[in-house]
Design an enzyme around this catalytic site. Structure first.
Site, PDB file in Angstrom:
ATOM      1  N   ASP A 294      -0.144  -7.551   1.621  1.00 51.24           N
ATOM      2  CA  ASP A 294       0.346  -6.173   1.680  1.00 51.24           C
ATOM      3  C   ASP A 294       1.869  -6.125   1.698  1.00 51.24           C
ATOM      4  OD1 ASP A 294       0.183  -3.457   1.637  1.00 51.24           O
ATOM      5  OD2 ASP A 294      -0.255  -3.213   3.758  1.00 51.24           O
TER       6      ASP A 294
ATOM      7  N   HIS B 132       0.815  -1.209   0.000  1.00 47.28           N
ATOM      8  CA  HIS B 132       0.000   0.000   0.000  1.00 47.28           C
ATOM      9  C   HIS B 132       0.858   1.273   0.000  1.00 47.28           C
ATOM     10  CE1 HIS B 132       0.500   0.007   4.519  1.00 47.28           C
ATOM     11  NE2 HIS B 132       0.517   1.305   4.309  1.00 47.28           N
TER      12      HIS B 132
ATOM     13  N   SER C 247       4.931   2.764   7.806  1.00 49.70           N
ATOM     14  CA  SER C 247       4.518   1.565   7.076  1.00 49.70           C
ATOM     15  C   SER C 247       5.651   1.041   6.206  1.00 49.70           C
ATOM     16  CB  SER C 247       3.309   1.874   6.192  1.00 49.70           C
ATOM     17  OG  SER C 247       2.169   2.143   6.967  1.00 49.70           O
TER      18      SER C 247
END
Length: 454
Positions: free
Chosen positions: A131, A101, A210
């Site tokens: 992911d 993402h 992230s």
């Protein structure tokens, strides 16, 4: 003086992770395991961003443009670096793993290293359901290999142990936060995907963290930061090392980076044996059969590089090219030397596109209602998504059996060899445009279909 000089030389050759007796004396108890772990990790943590076009002016634009904008507008466009997230270098030749993402909507990916240098990156492959994605930095790192993450053993995590998160929160590069492992094997639902092995930590995770690493006090990677619970504080979720390594073993093969063929069946997972990794089924597209490799063989070394875990095998073979010799040492003590081959046209088409195609003939054209001389490749089989990739490409919802590929980019595809020649110059993660005749109701229409290659 001599002691200080020796320390400077040691730091020069061994990097910031090195510490000297003189430094230990000066810093005393401040030189904690956490400090040393961060020093080890920082060189292999990267910041990931993209280029954003912005307009700038000098404050007089409103007045100026009211009168003269049709002739010469004052404001101008400037390209600016826009931070997206973090990542981890997993191979010294320029491979980076991060969350999918983080880069999903980026048109151009920029990787900023610890030393401040920036490199463009290419997408190699991704697993949307987990992911995760793999990037490759553009450039040659043979003369100056990149610092690479040390991997913790899968499942080697202790409840309550101290951990550190390193990343790029809100664009604040290489920020460090500390916490503990709050839970192991946490269940987490994300859309249609359910995870049952997620790590939970109270180390601060913010937007920009992230894809960055969670490390233990040995400076080893134990997971990638995934998400936080927005309605709480100190609840962050991390993809564990086991899942990361399985992902890497799926993508770190020569077939992903060129038309080279080592002979492994790509959709069959590697598993660990007692000493090394167990080979899945071996195909005949290379010399592996003649060399004696077969399904179930346990490989403990590749070109003298020990294979102790799944990622070791991938890092030993992904950069191989057609014609390279590979020496594999098996657990039984036998050595096998094989030559990397080239994927044949049908296998290359299946690997990159997940399709089986058939050349149009006069008979097929008549049966399908085409002109007798139409040249192209009809899609005879679309392999189940899970059998050839994990990228969940949306184009698979558009194409169907019976559609006809007549062109790839600017190259006509009258037969398999023409399509394979185009694909031989590609890699996984690259985008191509197919021109396709697609049956819509009772009529064929021409579609331009953008495809992400596997």
């Amino acid at each position: 003086m001599r002691s200080t000089l020796r320390c400077l030389i040691a730091i020069l050759f061994f990097g910031a992770a090195w510490h000297c007796p003189a430094e230990e004396t000066r810093l005393g108890n401040r030189l904690t395991p956490a400090v040393l772990a961060v020093r080890k990790a920082l060189p292999w943590v990267v910041n990931i961003g993209t280029e954003q076009v912005i307009r700038v002016d000098d404050g007089y634009d409103v007045f100026y443009n009211d009168f003269f904008k049709w002739y010469s507008p004052r404001s101008k466009e400037v390209i600016e670096y826009f931070p997206l997230g973090s990542g981890v270098i997993v191979d010294p030749r320029g491979l980076v793993v991060t969350n999918y993402h983080v880069i999903q909507r980026a048109q151009r990916i920029e990787i900023r290293l610890w030393d401040g240098t920036t490199h463009q990156a290419e997408l190699v492959g991704f697993d949307a359901s987990n992911d995760l994605c793999l990037l490759r930095l553009v450039g040659d790192f043979k003369d100056k290999p990149l610092a690479t993450a040390a991997f913790a053993l899968p499942d080697d995590v202790l409840l309550g142990e101290t951990v550190l998160s390193v990343g790029n929160p809100f664009g604040l590069e290489h920020s460090v936060s500390q916490g503990v492992i709050s839970a192991i094997n946490r269940k987490l639902e994300d859309g249609e995907t359910t995870y049952d092995d997620i790590l939970q930590t109270d180390a601060a995770i913010n937007p920009g963290n992230s894809g960055g690493p969670l490390i233990n006090l040995n400076g080893e990677l134990i997971g990638l930061n995934l998400a936080i619970r927005h309605d709480a504080q100190g609840i962050g979720f991390v993809i564990p090392m086991k899942r990361i390594e399985q992902f890497l073993s799926h993508w770190l093969l020569p077939e992903r980076f060129s038309s080279a063929c080592l002979g492994m069946v790509l959709d069959q997972p590697f598993v660990m044996g007692n000493k090394g990794i167990i080979l899945p089924e071996v195909m005949s597209c290379s010399d592996t059969h003649r060399a004696g490799l077969q399904k179930g063989d346990e490989v403990v070394a590749v070109n003298d590089q020990p294979i102790r875990r799944l990622a070791d095998f991938g890092r030993a073979v992904w950069a191989l090219r057609t014609g390279d010799n590979v020496r594999m040492t098996l657990a039984a003590g036998r050595e096998v030397t094989t030559t990397v081959g080239t994927m044949r046209a049908p296998k290359l088409i299946q690997t990159r596109l997940g399709l089986q195609v058939q050349k149009l003939t006069r008979t097929l054209n008549e049966a399908m209602g085409f002109k007798p001389d139409l040249a192209g490749l009809t899609i005879s089989e679309i392999y189940p998504e899970g059998a050839f990739a994990r990228q969940q490409p949306t184009w698979r919802q558009v194409l169907k059996r019976g559609d006809v590929i007549i062109q790839v980019e600017d190259r006509l595809t009258p037969d398999e060899n023409a399509l394979a020649e185009v694909l031989s110059k590609t890699r996984s993660g690259q985008n191509l445009r197919l021109i396709v005749l697609s049956l819509q109701g009772r009529h064929y229409v021409t579609l331009a279909v953008d495809i992400t290659l596997n």
